[in-house]
Write an enzyme that holds these catalytic residues in place. Structure first.
Site, PDB file in Angstrom:
ATOM      1  N   LYS A 174      56.816 -29.873 -55.998  1.00 28.47           N
ATOM      2  CA  LYS A 174      57.932 -29.556 -56.898  1.00 28.47           C
ATOM      3  C   LYS A 174      58.575 -30.835 -57.426  1.00 28.47           C
ATOM      4  O   LYS A 174      59.180 -31.587 -56.660  1.00 28.47           O
ATOM      5  CB  LYS A 174      59.012 -28.743 -56.183  1.00 28.47           C
ATOM      6  CG  LYS A 174      60.079 -28.267 -57.172  1.00 28.47           C
ATOM      7  CD  LYS A 174      61.330 -27.756 -56.489  1.00 28.47           C
ATOM      8  CE  LYS A 174      62.460 -28.751 -56.497  1.00 28.47           C
ATOM      9  NZ  LYS A 174      62.941 -29.181 -57.799  1.00 28.47           N
ATOM     10  N   GLU A 249      62.533 -39.551 -47.587  1.00 31.17           N
ATOM     11  CA  GLU A 249      62.846 -40.836 -48.241  1.00 31.17           C
ATOM     12  C   GLU A 249      64.164 -40.624 -48.966  1.00 31.17           C
ATOM     13  O   GLU A 249      64.207 -39.936 -49.983  1.00 31.17           O
ATOM     14  CB  GLU A 249      61.749 -41.200 -49.251  1.00 31.17           C
ATOM     15  CG  GLU A 249      60.379 -41.407 -48.651  1.00 31.17           C
ATOM     16  CD  GLU A 249      60.285 -42.650 -47.792  1.00 31.17           C
ATOM     17  OE1 GLU A 249      61.129 -43.553 -47.941  1.00 31.17           O
ATOM     18  OE2 GLU A 249      59.368 -42.708 -46.953  1.00 31.17           O
ATOM     19  N   CYS A 283      66.515 -46.078 -55.555  1.00 31.53           N
ATOM     20  CA  CYS A 283      67.010 -45.861 -54.179  1.00 31.53           C
ATOM     21  C   CYS A 283      67.238 -47.197 -53.476  1.00 31.53           C
ATOM     22  O   CYS A 283      68.154 -47.344 -52.684  1.00 31.53           O
ATOM     23  CB  CYS A 283      66.025 -45.012 -53.403  1.00 31.53           C
ATOM     24  SG  CYS A 283      64.358 -45.656 -53.463  1.00 31.53           S
ATOM     25  N   GLU A 384      76.422 -44.325 -52.268  1.00 30.21           N
ATOM     26  CA  GLU A 384      75.354 -44.603 -53.227  1.00 30.21           C
ATOM     27  C   GLU A 384      75.794 -44.075 -54.590  1.00 30.21           C
ATOM     28  O   GLU A 384      76.023 -42.878 -54.745  1.00 30.21           O
ATOM     29  CB  GLU A 384      74.056 -43.908 -52.803  1.00 30.21           C
ATOM     30  CG  GLU A 384      72.922 -44.221 -53.746  1.00 30.21           C
ATOM     31  CD  GLU A 384      71.645 -43.444 -53.435  1.00 30.21           C
ATOM     32  OE1 GLU A 384      71.718 -42.224 -53.240  1.00 30.21           O
ATOM     33  OE2 GLU A 384      70.575 -44.068 -53.401  1.00 30.21           O
TER      34      GLU A 384
END
Ligand code: NAD
Length: 489
Positions: A174, A249, A283, A384
């Site tokens: 997906k 991750e 990331c 983040e």
């Protein structure tokens, strides 16, 4: 790719539609340029069925056959590089040069795993009993649910699918609902390469429907996820139900530490690249710059000038260095963090606003933003942001630099710049992060493992570790002195 046709899912070797569609937006101008069918949990169930049916044959196929298939896929990605790069640029917004880099990385990834699977992977043990020979083999896990984010659409799909298929697993894949187009093109390539039906299935749709079904489906043996830490936590909870193997991750807030013995211009160049490449939607972005006090002011002045000069443009435009953010929703999130930074008392030294003049009016562009004098407990230091926003902090001693670097819940990446190699190595070893660089930032290789410490994830992608994530370890004990055990009279 013909954007006038509605993009379909690929399940059991067939292109399928659904009752719903989703509009795909070009973030450079906010306009709809494509549509795709939006799947449902039922499409995941059908994908799982097709994958299970394909598993026996694919997992038992010779490694040479599987390697040939992956090499063919790599060649086809390479042949269609320009088209794939344009698709990701139109869909994600990133400059074309970035997308071309992502396509090249995807090619390397398929080639690396094609080349790895016929290399020795097992082990032989001499165990306590001299009459037993113990050998260890690695076997595929089974049906793998794979979920990816929007920041590197094709590359993240390749990092997931190449090792999974190489190891003999089957996939229900997906992509992010925001950026599904290059995955559709990749699955066309799978079909062209002759990948058997059901080995890889493309189920598209939202996280809370299709994604959730992947993490909850009891017939899925493993979930490999890349995305935010909050989503990762939900996936981990759902996976508990049937003890799925998981690899995650997740996010980061990675430090880039600069000592005063390093060439200033060179360090500025890397620090800019660390945070502003791919619009900061990385990331592993070096989103916290930790500067030695002796160079702090000079460094900041020059950094702000260079950041303000970055060429921001529609990613398809020649010479574009930074594109728009991926969506209006993400733009709003980044802008709200900029407001938070101002309220928290960080000193804005450049950027800090949405760019709206002229042709930028309907796009989701944010000026490269640098906040100085940041304190460790500020939200812009801890959270983040996933955009072009840099938080700068000052240190005096080496230990202060290490303490600042380690002071978040994340542990994905880190970089250190110093000409004193002993110091650089000591610092990088003391930083709790899985991907690190000395005198560089960002280079990534298919051969080396990728993943984080702490709340940045579980497991590793890429390298031999990345293949291990898609295998179960089995011990086989061979009795060299056949005969009765004689335990019961
Ligand atoms: P996200 O977590 O919102 O979504 C990622 C994927 O998960 C999407 O496909 C989404 O549809 C799906 N999803 C959402 N909710 C779900 C649920 N409840 N169950 C199952 N699936 C669900 O992340 P994003 O905004 O697409 O991407 C940004 C994040 O990805 C950042 O945090 C970034 O750090 C992270 N990321 C990490 C790496 C890495 O290698 N560590 C690489 C790229 C991006």
């Amino acid at each position: 790719m013909d954007f006038s046709k509605i993009g379909r899912m690929f399940i059991g070797g067939k292109w399928v539609s659904s009752n719903n569609t989703r509009e795909i937006i070009n973030p450079s101008n906010g306009k709809v340029f494509a549509k795709v069918y939006e799947g449902s949990p039922q499409d995941v169930k059908l994908s799982v069925k097709a994958a299970k049916e394909a598993f026996a044959q694919w997992s038992a196929a010779s490694v040479t056959y599987r390697a040939d298939m992956l090499f063919k896929i790599a060649d086809l990605i390479e042949k269609n590089s320009r088209e794939l790069a344009e698709i990701d640029t139109l869909n994600n917004g990133k400059p074309l040069r970035d997308s071309l880099g992502d396509v090249a990385d995807s090619v390397s990834c398929f080639r690396y795993y094609a080349g790895l699977i016929d290399k020795p992977l097992g082990q032989v043990y001499n165990v306590a009993d001299p009459n037993t020979q113990s050998i260890v083999v690695r076997e595929p896990i089974g049906v793998c649910g794979q979920i990816t984010p929007w920041n590197y659409p094709l590359m993240m799909a390749s990092w997931k699918l190449a090792p999974c298929l190489a190891a003999g697993n089957v996939s229900v894949f997906k992509p992010s609902e925001l950026t599904p187009l290059s995955a559709i093109r990749l699955f066309e390539i799978f079909e062209e390469a002759g990948l058997p039906a059901g080995v890889a299935n493309l189920a598209m749709g939202a996280g809370n429907t299709v994604g959730r079904e992947i993490s909850e489906n009891l017939e899925i043996d493993k979930v490999a996820f890349t995305g935010g830490t909050v989503t990762g936590r939900n996936i981990m909870r759902s996976a508990a139900e049937n003890m799925k193997n998981i690899s995650l991750e997740l996010g980061g807030k990675s430090p880039c530490i600069v000592f005063d013995d390093y060439d200033l211009d060179t360090a500025i160049d890397w620090a800019l690249f660390a945070i502003f490449c791919n619009q900061g939607e990385v990331c592993s972005a070096g989103s916290r710059l930790i500067l030695q006090d002796t160079i702090y002011d000079k460094f900041l002045d020059a950094l702000a000038k260079r950041a303000a000069a970055i060429k921001i443009a529609d990613g398809m435009q020649e010479g574009a260095e930074m594109g728009p953010l991926v969506s209006k929703e993400h733009l709003d999130k980044v802008l709200s963090y900029i407001e938070t930074g101002k309220k928290e008392g960080a000193r804005l030294v450049c950027g800090g606003f949405r760019i709206t003049e002229g042709s930028f009016a309907d796009g989701f562009f944010v000026a490269p933003t640098v906040f100085a004098d940041c304190k460790p407990d500020m939200k812009i230091v801890q959270d983040e942001i996933f955009g072009p926003v840099l938080a700068v902090q000052k240190f005096h001693t080496q230990q202060e630099a290490i303490d600042l670097a380690n002071n978040t819940k994340y542990g994905l990446a880190a970089g250190v710049f110093s000409n004193d190699i002993t110091r650089a190595l000591k610092v990088i070893k003391a930083v709790r992060a899985g991907i690190t660089w000395v005198n560089s930032y960002h280079p990534t290789f298919a051969q080396a493992p990728w993943g984080g410490f702490k709340q940045s994830g579980i497991g590793r992608e890429l390298g031999t570790f990345g293949l291990d994530e898609y295998t179960e370890v089995k011990q086989i004990n061979i009795n060299l002195a056949p005969g009765k055990v004689g335990w019961f009279a």
